[in-house]
Enzyme design. Structure first.
Site, PDB file in Angstrom:
ATOM      1  N   CYS A  63      -8.629  -1.904 -12.236  1.00 23.71           N
ATOM      2  CA  CYS A  63      -8.094  -0.706 -11.573  1.00 23.71           C
ATOM      3  C   CYS A  63      -6.899  -1.260 -10.942  1.00 23.71           C
ATOM      4  O   CYS A  63      -6.381  -0.469 -10.218  1.00 23.71           O
ATOM      5  CB  CYS A  63      -9.093  -0.446 -10.655  1.00 23.71           C
ATOM      6  SG  CYS A  63      -9.726  -1.564  -9.359  1.00 23.71           S
TER       7      CYS A  63
ATOM      8  N   ASN B 287      -4.219  -6.441  -8.299  1.00 22.89           N
ATOM      9  CA  ASN B 287      -3.174  -6.666  -7.442  1.00 22.89           C
ATOM     10  C   ASN B 287      -3.587  -7.659  -6.651  1.00 22.89           C
ATOM     11  O   ASN B 287      -2.708  -8.458  -6.161  1.00 22.89           O
ATOM     12  CB  ASN B 287      -3.282  -5.058  -6.506  1.00 22.89           C
ATOM     13  CG  ASN B 287      -3.039  -4.056  -7.227  1.00 22.89           C
ATOM     14  OD1 ASN B 287      -2.676  -4.261  -8.372  1.00 22.89           O
ATOM     15  ND2 ASN B 287      -3.323  -2.784  -6.787  1.00 22.89           N
ATOM     16  N   ASP B 288      -4.906  -7.677  -6.205  1.00 22.40           N
ATOM     17  CA  ASP B 288      -5.113  -8.948  -5.139  1.00 22.40           C
ATOM     18  C   ASP B 288      -5.366 -10.235  -5.999  1.00 22.40           C
ATOM     19  O   ASP B 288      -5.169 -11.285  -5.554  1.00 22.40           O
ATOM     20  CB  ASP B 288      -6.405  -8.669  -4.389  1.00 22.40           C
ATOM     21  CG  ASP B 288      -5.947  -7.716  -3.224  1.00 22.40           C
ATOM     22  OD1 ASP B 288      -5.034  -8.126  -2.606  1.00 22.40           O
ATOM     23  OD2 ASP B 288      -6.448  -6.937  -2.761  1.00 22.40           O
TER      24      ASP B 288
ATOM     25  N   ARG C 281     -15.339   3.011  -3.413  1.00 23.50           N
ATOM     26  CA  ARG C 281     -15.289   1.413  -2.611  1.00 23.50           C
ATOM     27  C   ARG C 281     -15.308   1.521  -1.290  1.00 23.50           C
ATOM     28  O   ARG C 281     -14.963   2.385  -0.423  1.00 23.50           O
ATOM     29  CB  ARG C 281     -13.767   0.888  -3.195  1.00 23.50           C
ATOM     30  CG  ARG C 281     -13.561  -0.445  -2.651  1.00 23.50           C
ATOM     31  CD  ARG C 281     -12.443  -1.271  -3.053  1.00 23.50           C
ATOM     32  NE  ARG C 281     -11.084  -0.763  -2.638  1.00 23.50           N
ATOM     33  CZ  ARG C 281      -9.957  -1.122  -2.622  1.00 23.50           C
ATOM     34  NH1 ARG C 281      -9.750  -1.949  -3.467  1.00 23.50           N
ATOM     35  NH2 ARG C 281      -9.017  -0.242  -1.950  1.00 23.50           N
TER      36      ARG C 281
ATOM     37  N   ARG D 102       1.316 -10.075  -1.879  1.00 24.89           N
ATOM     38  CA  ARG D 102       1.723  -8.986  -2.638  1.00 24.89           C
ATOM     39  C   ARG D 102       2.639  -7.866  -1.827  1.00 24.89           C
ATOM     40  O   ARG D 102       3.486  -7.339  -2.784  1.00 24.89           O
ATOM     41  CB  ARG D 102       0.502  -8.206  -3.313  1.00 24.89           C
ATOM     42  CG  ARG D 102      -0.383  -7.755  -1.989  1.00 24.89           C
ATOM     43  CD  ARG D 102      -1.669  -7.138  -2.209  1.00 24.89           C
ATOM     44  NE  ARG D 102      -1.764  -5.750  -2.594  1.00 24.89           N
ATOM     45  CZ  ARG D 102      -2.764  -5.003  -2.920  1.00 24.89           C
ATOM     46  NH1 ARG D 102      -3.844  -5.610  -2.888  1.00 24.89           N
ATOM     47  NH2 ARG D 102      -2.638  -3.797  -3.202  1.00 24.89           N
TER      48      ARG D 102
ATOM     49  N   GLU E  66     -11.569  -9.384  -7.422  1.00 22.68           N
ATOM     50  CA  GLU E  66     -10.002  -9.589  -6.973  1.00 22.68           C
ATOM     51  C   GLU E  66      -9.935 -10.944  -6.370  1.00 22.68           C
ATOM     52  O   GLU E  66      -8.899 -11.319  -5.679  1.00 22.68           O
ATOM     53  CB  GLU E  66      -9.893  -8.315  -6.231  1.00 22.68           C
ATOM     54  CG  GLU E  66     -10.734  -8.158  -4.936  1.00 22.68           C
ATOM     55  CD  GLU E  66     -10.012  -6.928  -4.248  1.00 22.68           C
ATOM     56  OE1 GLU E  66      -9.193  -6.359  -4.527  1.00 22.68           O
ATOM     57  OE2 GLU E  66     -10.973  -6.348  -3.352  1.00 22.68           O
TER      58      GLU E  66
ATOM     59  N   HIS F 119       0.848  -1.281  -0.181  1.00 26.68           N
ATOM     60  CA  HIS F 119       0.006   0.044  -0.035  1.00 26.68           C
ATOM     61  C   HIS F 119       0.754   1.246   0.090  1.00 26.68           C
ATOM     62  O   HIS F 119       0.412   2.342  -0.738  1.00 26.68           O
ATOM     63  CB  HIS F 119      -0.887   0.017   1.150  1.00 26.68           C
ATOM     64  CG  HIS F 119      -2.252   0.462   0.694  1.00 26.68           C
ATOM     65  ND1 HIS F 119      -3.103  -0.118  -0.098  1.00 26.68           N
ATOM     66  CD2 HIS F 119      -2.906   1.740   1.023  1.00 26.68           C
ATOM     67  CE1 HIS F 119      -4.021   0.578  -0.361  1.00 26.68           C
ATOM     68  NE2 HIS F 119      -4.232   1.414   0.286  1.00 26.68           N
TER      69      HIS F 119
END
Ligand code: PEP
Ligand code: MG
Length: 576
Positions: free
Chosen positions: A509, A461-462, A339, A472, A438, A196
């Site tokens: 995204c 990403n996930d 979100r 990750r 995801e 993050h």
């Protein structure tokens, strides 16, 4: 001169992970968290239990964090240091003293921790044993961690303006705060490309190299340093030739920035007129000016957990509405996918239990369905704002893995809509509902989920971490974290097919959308809505506007045929 001293004078190049592009040259500031401040205030007898509990929770959380870091390192020396630190926090003598300062002397928990550690350090300082004296630094470090944990806050970071921050670890909110102090670039020991902290540095356009493991030991504050966020290189104390080489690269970078503007002014379409939308992933209010700067066509992902990161709490619906409204004011007529709060994993939240696998645990919608009030407050905040901006807001559900979770979210949205309508509060009754794709279970059964929602947002990403079973944020296995792996493409392709069949929107995204060639492939596969860190928009747009749609489709076909990530990377290199 000792070998270490000699090393500290020579040019060194260190390879890390390129977390955010650009070249920065300047002076290093080695950043360490500041010592927390405590006051020797006394508490009343009825408060002792809660202060004892805060101490125990802080101790648990600190040990858990140290164990987590220890598990993720193979370096023998680091493992030993961490083992010592765990031993210090676990020391029964220290705990006894802290508890007695709270119970008997009625000191507040922060000061009790500080006082017990101070006595301990004083004892060691008097000791002649050099080895024990060496432990003082660890003990001070543990004291600060514990005090911060009981105070449930971190200290405000502060640096000299326009320097390059060199650090072992930064929290996402530290990045935001340091960026506001004109941090020139970031160099960090920990972190993977999609941790993050890296994502935020990228969105804020801060040149960054992460995952360097032991860089803090090789750089001193005041050292001249070059950060190459394109290649993931850090050069310390450069020789004249190296400095000249990078100055030239810097000039090229400035020239490219001027060209960017020309690209941004072009229409978003391929040479034969196939249209696409490039939207922004956004987190903090401070990033809002980037929407106009990079001409983003709305926000494909608003990471609302930033409220927690920046303010230490989500706040009630009124506090949240202020944030949502300021976003809507800035976005004009465009769409925003808000979100729901995605906490857990590497995004800090007060966990009720210690989890061995937080990424497979109490995260995103799982947490929100347990903490209904939090979910309801957020839905109320979004729905109230939606009344003022009908048709422009979507609710996006993070970390969805089952149909039952979707049933529950729908039920909550319906309930709150009715509740607001009964009070004559304007609500967008047709507010669009979307899910993050995801978790592989949703991608695999995308045909079941598509008829139930208005849009899909593919979070690679996930999706990558869960498909390939690769954490990750773990730099030890970062080479296995492949967003362009054929398995990920298959899930993307399958999700697009389901979305098209049920005529719902689909966007991407995850960070893959910010890779210009991968973005070209995504458009070729049928995605015409990509969301990314705003600073990535010019490069992605540049790659897309130079081709016909057929060329992008051909690239997608080749990727569909590939059987390994290496093959795909070669293909991408050739395409470049
Ligand atoms: C993703 O998982 O791809 C995503 C965009 O969400 P986040 O990075 O916030 O988990
Ligand atoms: Mg995600």
């Amino acid at each position: 001169m000792s070998p270490t001293e000699e090393l500290q004078k020579r040019e060194i190049s260190i390879k890390g992970l390129p977390a955010s592009p650009g070249i920065a040259m300047g002076v290093a500031t080695v950043y360490k968290r500041q010592q927390p401040v405590v006051q020797p205030t006394k508490i009343t007898a009825d408060k002792t239990d809660s202060h004892l509990e805060r101490f125990n929770q802080a101790k648990e959380a600190t040990i858990h964090e140290l164990q987590r870091v220890r598990k993720s390192t193979r370096d023998q020396e680091t493992t030993e240091i961490l083992a010592t630190q765990i031993e210090i926090v676990n020391d029964p003598d220290l705990s006894d003293h802290i508890e007695s300062y709270i119970k008997e002397e009625k000191y507040n928990v922060g000061y009790a921790v500080y006082k017990a550690f101070r006595n301990y350090i004083e004892l060691l300082t008097k000791n002649d044993n050099e080895l024990l004296k060496d432990r003082i630094i660890d003990i001070e470090d543990m004291r600060d961690r514990l005090v911060q944990a009981v105070q449930r806050r971190t200290n405000e970071p502060s640096i000299p303006a326009s320097t390059i921050v060199v650090t072992d670890e930064l929290t996402p909110s530290d990045v935001v705060k340091l960026a506001s102090q004109d941090m020139k670039a970031l160099v960090m020991d920990s972190g993977g490309l999609t941790s993050h902290t890296s994502i935020i540095a990228h969105s804020m356009g801060i040149t960054s190299v992460v995952g360097l493991q032991r860089v803090c030991q090789l750089i001193k504050s005041g050292d001249e340093i070059i950060v190459d966020g394109n290649e993931g290189m850090v050069v310390v104390r450069p020789r004249d030739e190296t400095r000249e080489l990078y100055q030239q690269k810097l000039r090229e970078q400035e020239r490219r920035l001027q060209e960017q503007q020309k690209i941004l002014d072009k229409p978003s379409q391929t040479t034969d007129g196939h249209k696409f939308k490039l939207r922004a992933n956004l987190e903090f209010e401070a990033e809002l000016p980037n929407l106009k700067k990079y001409q983003a066509e709305g926000i494909g992902l608003l990471r609302t957990e930033s409220l927690y990161l920046s303010q230490g709490q989500m706040g009630d619906h009124e506090a949240q509405e202020e944030f949502y409204e300021s976003v809507m004011r800035e976005v004009g007529e465009d769409f925003v996918a808000m979100r729901l709060f995605d906490a857990g994993g590497d995004k800090f939240y007060d966990q009720p239990l210690r989890e061995d696998n937080p990424f497979l645990g109490w995260r995103g919608i799982r947490m929100l369905l347990d903490e209904r009030e939090l979910l309801r407050e957020q839905l109320e905040g979004i729905l109230r704002v939606s009344g003022k901006y009908p048709g422009q807001i979507g609710i996006l559900v993070p970390m969805l893995s089952t149909m039952e979770e979707l049933d529950e979210v729908e039920k909550e949205i319906k309930g709150i809509t009715e509740h607001l309508k009964a009070r004559d509060i304007a609500v967008d009754e047709n507010i669009r509902l979307g899910v993050m794709v995801e978790v592989p279970s949703v991608a695999i059964r995308a045909h079941d989920f598509a008829p139930r929602v208005d849009f899909f947002s593919i979070g690679t990403n996930d999706l990558t971490q869960y498909t390939l079973a690769v954490d990750r944020g773990n730099e030890l296995i970062s080479d296995l974290y492949q967003q362009t792996n054929p398995a990920v493409w298959t899930l993307i392709d399958h999700t697009i097919e389901a979305a098209n069949q049920h005529e719902i929107d689909v966007s991407v995204c995850g960070e893959i959308a910010a890779n210009p060639i991968a973005a070209a492939c995504l458009v070729g596969m049928g995605i015409d809505d990509l969301s990314m860190a705003p600073a990535s928009i010019p490069d992605v747009k540049n790659a897309l506007v130079q081709h016909t749609f057929e060329e992008l489709q051909n690239l997608a076909d080749q990727v569909r045929e590939a059987t390994s990530n290496t093959e795909i990377q070669q293909m991408f290199n050739e395409w470049r």
